[in-house]
Design a protein around this motif. Structure first.
Motif, mmCIF file in Angstrom:
data_model
loop_
_atom_site.group_PDB
_atom_site.id
_atom_site.type_symbol
_atom_site.label_atom_id
_atom_site.label_comp_id
_atom_site.label_asym_id
_atom_site.label_seq_id
_atom_site.Cartn_x
_atom_site.Cartn_y
_atom_site.Cartn_z
ATOM 1 N N ILE A 53 0.862 -1.177 0.000
ATOM 2 C CA ILE A 53 0.000 0.000 0.000
ATOM 3 C C ILE A 53 0.899 1.227 0.000
ATOM 4 O O ILE A 53 1.745 1.390 0.885
ATOM 5 N N VAL A 54 0.724 2.086 -1.014
ATOM 6 C CA VAL A 54 1.521 3.297 -1.138
ATOM 7 C C VAL A 54 0.596 4.500 -1.029
ATOM 8 O O VAL A 54 -0.446 4.544 -1.691
ATOM 9 N N GLN A 55 0.972 5.460 -0.198
ATOM 10 C CA GLN A 55 0.170 6.666 -0.002
ATOM 11 C C GLN A 55 0.916 7.876 -0.537
ATOM 12 O O GLN A 55 2.102 8.068 -0.253
ATOM 13 N N GLY A 87 4.400 13.915 0.897
ATOM 14 C CA GLY A 87 5.326 13.067 0.151
ATOM 15 C C GLY A 87 4.737 11.701 -0.152
ATOM 16 O O GLY A 87 3.524 11.485 -0.045
ATOM 17 N N VAL A 88 5.614 10.774 -0.519
ATOM 18 C CA VAL A 88 5.220 9.414 -0.887
ATOM 19 C C VAL A 88 5.686 8.460 0.206
ATOM 20 O O VAL A 88 6.850 8.469 0.602
ATOM 21 N N THR A 89 4.767 7.646 0.688
ATOM 22 C CA THR A 89 5.083 6.741 1.786
ATOM 23 C C THR A 89 4.589 5.340 1.468
ATOM 24 O O THR A 89 3.451 5.159 1.045
ATOM 25 N N SER A 90 5.456 4.347 1.660
ATOM 26 C CA SER A 90 5.036 2.960 1.577
ATOM 27 C C SER A 90 4.524 2.557 2.955
ATOM 28 O O SER A 90 5.283 2.447 3.919
ATOM 29 N N LEU A 91 3.218 2.371 3.067
ATOM 30 C CA LEU A 91 2.611 2.124 4.375
ATOM 31 C C LEU A 91 2.890 0.724 4.878
ATOM 32 O O LEU A 91 3.152 0.520 6.061
ATOM 33 N N SER A 92 2.799 -0.256 3.991
ATOM 34 C CA SER A 92 3.045 -1.635 4.410
ATOM 35 C C SER A 92 3.129 -2.536 3.190
ATOM 36 O O SER A 92 2.666 -2.182 2.109
ATOM 37 N N VAL A 93 3.735 -3.679 3.367
ATOM 38 C CA VAL A 93 3.742 -4.729 2.363
ATOM 39 C C VAL A 93 3.213 -5.987 3.036
ATOM 40 O O VAL A 93 3.871 -6.565 3.898
ATOM 41 N N VAL A 94 2.010 -6.375 2.651
ATOM 42 C CA VAL A 94 1.367 -7.524 3.276
ATOM 43 C C VAL A 94 1.924 -8.799 2.645
ATOM 44 O O VAL A 94 1.814 -8.994 1.425
ATOM 45 N N PRO A 95 2.540 -9.675 3.419
ATOM 46 C CA PRO A 95 3.128 -10.892 2.842
ATOM 47 C C PRO A 95 2.059 -11.891 2.451
ATOM 48 O O PRO A 95 0.923 -11.860 2.944
#
Length: 364
Positions: A112-114, A119-127
């Motif tokens: 999930i990228v916001q 700015g640009v933030t990668s919120l999480s990467v769900v495995p």
């Protein structure tokens, strides 16, 4: 984007106010038809936008199913566009509520990228559950994606060319020229020609005013589309043995008229080489292959598919060959990309339509 869907199109815009307000326009047909000038004028007043083009996999082809959707939630209205099928929608509805995310780069599976004014933030990467491999649709490389698309650090055009090299190594042909069913098979045909040493020529002229036949909603429209779509460049192949490269054969009802057209125009032989394996299983993730019965690879005619479609021979790329062609470029990219190399990022692809091994448990 329109090569992914041509039944209807929609745009939602917003000025980012709180609470949000949305301006929406949707229309049936191609983008040029769905958005007259007056519709575009009313969409100008906003700095946020979501666009969508659709071809139906479930649901009927009408305006009410056109995206993006504007829906009410506990947190207010949100606008949403998506691709594919949510095969575990009921379970997700109970467990997950997430906000809208916009992105400017390739998003990792489960990421999930916001993008905001901060700015640009990668919120999480769900495995993947239980540490499973990613399952990016391998058919994007075969057919659906534009050739200039970049997936997993590699260009789709280059992957298709490698498929042609691999196909020539697996299934050589005694012929005079190599050609293509334009346009998604062109890179594979060029790769086949390079690997085999045969000259590449164009044998079909494409009518660019006819849309993609695979994504038409029924067989009759697909067959009518093929007859309107191509003309024969007979001077390039008259009296010659032609190797015709296609990207895939799913239902088998579009390649037969092409072979007939070439032979009637003077081809001595037409040998079909397919730059992907036989499609044997339906896709439940959003591609329009709803039943096994529709697929030519599951019909009795497949035992003599060359005779059935009127070709002199038919050969397919193997599953192993396709996976190798796709993953070779990813390995090279990850070696050069220090971040991917450091993270030892896993690589995996969904081949369910080819092997019947689905990446998730289907819930109906």
């Amino acid at each position: 984007m329109e090569n992914q869907g041509q039944e209807c199109a929609g745009i939602v815009t917003s000025n980012g106010a709180s609470p949000p307000t949305y301006t929406t326009h949707k229309g049936m047909g191609l983008v040029s038809t769905a958005f007259p000038p007056e519709a575009l004028t009313k969409l100008r007043y906003g700095n946020l936008c979501i666009c969508h083009t659709r071809y139906s996999t479930t649901g009927i082809s009408e305006l009410q199913n056109c995206q993006p959707f504007v829906v009410d939630t506990l947190h207010g209205k949100i606008a949403v566009a998506h691709n594919g099928e949510l095969v575990n929608a009921h379970a997700l509805r109970k467990k997950v509520r997430r906000g809208l995310c916009l992105y400017y780069r390739e998003v990792l599976p489960g990421e999930i990228v916001q993008i905001s004014r901060h700015g640009v933030t990668s919120l999480s990467v769900v495995p993947r559950p239980e540490g499973g491999l990613p399952a990016f649709c391998i058919f994007e490389y075969v057919y659906f994606a534009r050739p200039d698309s970049i997936f997993e650090g590699q260009m789709v055009y280059t992957v298709r060319q490698r498929c042609g090299w691999q196909l020539a190594a697996e299934s050589p042909t005694d012929a005079d020229v190599v050609s293509t069913v334009p346009e998604s098979a062109t890179p594979a045909a060029l790769g086949y020609a390079q690997q085999s040493g045969l000259p590449y020529v164009e044998v079909l002229c494409k009518n660019r005013y006819v849309g993609r036949t695979f994504i038409q909603p029924n067989t009759r429209l697909r067959q009518i589309g093929v007859t309107k779509k191509f003309g024969a460049l007979m001077d390039n192949f008259d009296g010659k043995r032609v190797v015709l490269i296609d990207d895939s054969i799913a239902r088998g009802n579009t390649i037969s008229p092409i072979i007939k057209l070439l032979k009637e125009a003077g081809a001595k032989e037409v040998h079909i080489r397919v730059a992907s394996p036989p499609v044997r299983f339906p896709c439940y993730m959003g591609i329009n292959i709803p039943t096994k019965e529709e697929l030519i690879a599951n019909k009795p005619e497949f035992e003599d598919i060359a005779g059935y479609i009127g070709a002199d021979s038919v050969r397919y790329l193997t599953v192993e060959g396709l996976v190798s062609a796709v993953q070779e470029g990813i390995a090279l990219h990850n070696e050069k990309d220090k971040i991917n190399h450091k993270l030892n990022r896993k690589v995996g692809h969904c081949t369910a339509c080819l092997t019947g091994k689905y990446p998730v448990e289907l819930e109906w």
